[in-house]
Design an enzyme around this catalytic site. Structure first.
Site, PDB file in Angstrom:
ATOM      1  N   LYS A  83      26.692 -20.037   6.604  1.00 23.47           N
ATOM      2  CA  LYS A  83      27.251 -20.034   7.958  1.00 23.47           C
ATOM      3  C   LYS A  83      28.747 -20.313   7.876  1.00 23.47           C
ATOM      4  O   LYS A  83      29.162 -21.301   7.250  1.00 23.47           O
ATOM      5  CB  LYS A  83      26.560 -21.139   8.764  1.00 23.47           C
ATOM      6  CG  LYS A  83      26.425 -20.880  10.245  1.00 23.47           C
ATOM      7  CD  LYS A  83      25.908 -22.153  10.885  1.00 23.47           C
ATOM      8  CE  LYS A  83      25.026 -21.903  12.049  1.00 23.47           C
ATOM      9  NZ  LYS A  83      24.702 -23.164  12.739  1.00 23.47           N
TER      10      LYS A  83
HETATM   11  O1  G3P Z   1      23.060 -23.672  16.984  1.00 23.43           O
HETATM   12  C1  G3P Z   1      24.196 -24.348  17.415  1.00 23.43           C
HETATM   13  C2  G3P Z   1      23.795 -25.604  18.051  1.00 23.43           C
HETATM   14  O2  G3P Z   1      23.385 -26.532  17.099  1.00 23.43           O
HETATM   15  C3  G3P Z   1      24.800 -26.173  18.958  1.00 23.43           C
HETATM   16  O3  G3P Z   1      24.094 -26.709  19.985  1.00 23.43           O
HETATM   17  O4  G3P Z   1      23.671 -28.141  21.921  1.00 23.43           O
HETATM   18  O5  G3P Z   1      25.399 -28.779  20.205  1.00 23.43           O
HETATM   19  O6  G3P Z   1      25.830 -26.910  21.763  1.00 23.43           O
HETATM   20  P1  G3P Z   1      24.797 -27.689  21.028  1.00 23.43           P
END
Ligand code: G3P
Length: 217
Positions: A83
């Site tokens: 990634k």
């Molecule tokens: O896949 C990306 C994710 O981990 C981010 O999620 O909820 O931190 O925006 P969030």
């Protein structure tokens, strides 16, 4: 739509994997921090557990170091997906690793143009962040819709990996639009089964079965 689980928590991954709910896993530095695990050990363990791609994220932001990190992560297991961030350095690393046969997920995508660039650089996956757009009052699903339309216009093979998913409703919306993959925290996947009428119906069936004295085995 494939389900990836967005966590580095091995027990949570195992539980969902045993149910056949895990087509892959995504992690990022914040999820590694939360898990308290060493990234290399955790990635290896997850790769051994699941058959699908496991995204492990580089931490360098300069090209040379990012490439080294990407190559090292890719050497952990055949199903590692490296990634990289949506930067020019990240896209350069994406192009090199993709050309060498490594799957790459370009993350932190917040626009359709960025998704076009990721595809040009050979990404296997692009990760548009739905919840973080919603956080700033931009409809994250509109981005998934735009990328779907653009990729379909040109038969682009890069998979749309809907990320930053915060609710079961996000899963439904992403599936309706035609995201190839949605990556969600374990709790969101668990929440997908919930419906008050299912629970109420089951309560009634249990009550009636007792009253009827039904016994099957
Ligand atoms: O896949 C990306 C994710 O981990 C981010 O999620 O909820 O931190 O925006 P969030």
């Amino acid at each position: 739509m494939k389900f990836f689980v967005d966590t580095a928590d091995i027990d949570a991954i195992r539980e969902l994997n045993d149910l056949g709910m895990v087509d892959g896993v995504t992690t990022n530095p914040s999820l590694i921090l939360k898990s308290g695990r060493d990234i290399l050990e955790a990635t290896k363990e997850i790769c051994d557990l699941v058959d699908g791609p496991v995204s492990a994220e580089v931490v360098a932001i300069d090209f040379d170091q990012m490439l080294k990190e990407g190559e090292h992560l890719a050497s952990i297991a055949d199903n590692v997906c490296v990634k990289v961030p949506m930067t020019w350095a990240g896209l350069r690393v994406c192009k090199l690793l993709s050309d060498a046969g490594t799957a790459v997920n370009v993350t932190l995508c917040f626009s359709a143009n960025q998704a076009l660039l990721a595809a040009k650089a050979g990404a296997s996956y692009v990760s548009p962040f739905i919840g973080r757009l919603d956080d700033i009052n931009v409809d994250g699903m509109d981005l998934i819709r735009d990328i779907r339309e653009i990729y379909d216009n040109y038969d682009i093979q890069t998979e749309i990996l809907a990320a930053s998913i915060r609710s079961a409703n996000h899963m439904k919306e992403a599936a309706l639009i035609g995201a190839d993959v949605a990556t969600a925290p374990p709790k969101v996947i668990q929440d997908m089964i919930k419906h008050p009428l299912t629970q109420a119906g089951l309560d009634q069936f249990v009550k009636d079965a007792q009253q009827a004295g039904i016994r099957i085995v």
